[in-house]
Scaffold this active site. Structure first.
Site: not given
Lengths: 309, 309
Positions: B222, B248-249
């Site tokens: 996380g 991640g984006d």
């Protein structure tokens, strides 16, 4: 002009990577692009030999536009490609810096709609009267009928234009029956067509099936030809090291140029063999090394027997 | 609107093959294309969350045209890309049918000329006044100065527009000193920036270097956030199996949307973590599964301490 037909054109992309390792990430150090598909390769070599060439077939999408842009930069080749809604396929050759070995990824071709196939047939009929010879090269994209090459062979013959065919499988089987002037299978394609793995016997068998002349490409062993004028074997001077990509298409260009220049068969075969060898030796895939070609041309051995008249 | 900057856009191509084996030939059974580069991924997710997004950066060549065509089909994203003479890079993800594993081939970006960089800066200055937030995402293509993101951070701050930065290496180091509102490194990028492999210490260190808030993405563990309001850790409910491409984006999009909606940090982090997890679970790389997102959102654990005022 010589007409080349490439129904399944491609944007050929070559990547250099250090070493391809599955399931890891790679930085591509070099990207090269060129118009691809067998018929466009043949067109490029014919143009380099000084022939006027018109290239037809299909092109579509962003990849088709790029292919046509690159074709426009190829002197001597006139673009007569027919637009399709689907995108021209890409082929990706990943070359390892360390080993020089190549991993190939080939996209499927675009679906061709019946109306698009009809538009191509119209274009082909317009182009035929001005052609001194026709080359029909490569696989059929989805949607093009399996008897396509048989139709194209018949149309060329009805215009009195000699036709060379380089394809495989069922499209080859059907088109051979339409009596093309030359078919140019490799050993595997010839065996699939005739059921014989013995090249001499298989080339004769392919002639009985309808081809006027059969030129089998036997890889490093050169070419084996069975023609109405006789049978020949053309052998390169030495075992060559290099990239065989496009070598078969260079041989096709050699045969076609020899045909339109009315060269005797042994000279056509020597030219095709030398061009093929000079393509293996060239640093870029699918290009040929002109100095090597001229040097090899004198050193190709052509042996055979001429048929009784 | 939210402005996303992608200086090194890409045409992301995904191939399915049976099993990738080096130095052999593969028939690609399925081809998928989408606009790529981190900033365009962020734009797509923001738009899916209902935000108005403008995407700028560079696009060029046939691959750039295709990327823009695909972007035009993405509802909610306005194309404000600046043309370059070089071609937008391709990335190729080759997915094995048998194992589900992915092999990645990434082309280098196009060379950007000084005049093209100047044209981009003009466009960025035009767009900034209307932006509620800016995301600066991904690597710099060749020719763009290494201090580029530092300049873009300063320009945003001088317009009072909050700015999130997601990059690595020297461009990150320089831009952090320009005091961006949020930086979002992964564990490796954070360690490279700070020299510390201990995330808690490293996020604090990155703040001392100039970032107002640091949100470190720790993959399956996380997010870890160090902000002026406090420190938090957001953890997805379970270990997830799937494709982490674009996760991640999606987290970046979650953080940005939470920022412009003025959500408190724990809610921003929960949203980012749930979006990231829902991206791992989605069948297509870089998309997110909306049902999974809504379900996960309630189950993300956010723990931490609020700073004394």
């Amino acid at each position: 002009m010589i007409l080349t037909v490439t129904l399944n054109t491609a944007l050929d992309i070559t990547y250099r990577v250090r070493s391809l390792r599955p399931h890891t990430s790679h930085r591509v150090s070099e990207v090269a692009e060129r118009p691809g598909g067998k018929g466009l390769n043949v067109a490029r070599v014919l143009a380099a030999l000084g022939h006027e060439v018109t290239a037809t077939g299909f092109a579509g999408g962003a990849t088709g536009r790029k292919t046509r842009e690159l074709l426009a930069d190829t002197p001597g080749v006139t673009d007569a490609l027919v637009p399709v809604a689907g995108a021209t396929r890409r082929t990706i050759a990943v070359v390892d810096d360390l080993s020089g070995d190549t991993t190939q990824l080939n996209e499927p071709g675009p679906q061709v709609a019946p109306a698009e196939w009809g538009a191509f047939l119209d274009r082909y009929d317009e182009l035929l009267p001005a052609a001194s010879a026709v080359a029909l090269c490569g696989s059929l994209p989805p949607g093009v009928p399996v008897g396509a090459y048989a139709n194209l062979v018949r149309a060329a013959r009805s215009h009195g234009v000699p036709v060379l065919l380089d394809t495989s499988g069922e499209p080859l089987r059907r088109a051979v029956a339409a009596r093309p002037d030359i078919v140019k299978p490799n050993a595997d394609e010839l065996a699939e067509l005739t059921g014989s793995h013995e090249p001499l016997r298989a080339t004769q068998d392919a002639r009985r099936r309808g081809a006027h002349a059969v030129v089998a490409s036997l890889g490093p062993q050169g070419l084996l030809a069975a023609t109405p004028e006789g049978r020949w074997r053309a052998t390169p001077p030495a075992r060559l090291h290099g990239n065989p990509t496009g070598a078969g298409d260079s041989a096709t260009a050699g045969l076609l140029s020899g045909l339109v220049e009315h060269l005797p068969w042994p000279e056509r075969l020597a030219r095709a063999t030398a061009l093929s060898a000079a393509t293996v030796l060239a640093p870029a895939a699918g290009e040929f090394d002109r100095t090597a070609y001229e040097e090899l041309l004198a050193r190709v051995a052509v042996t055979g027997e001429v048929s009784a008249a």
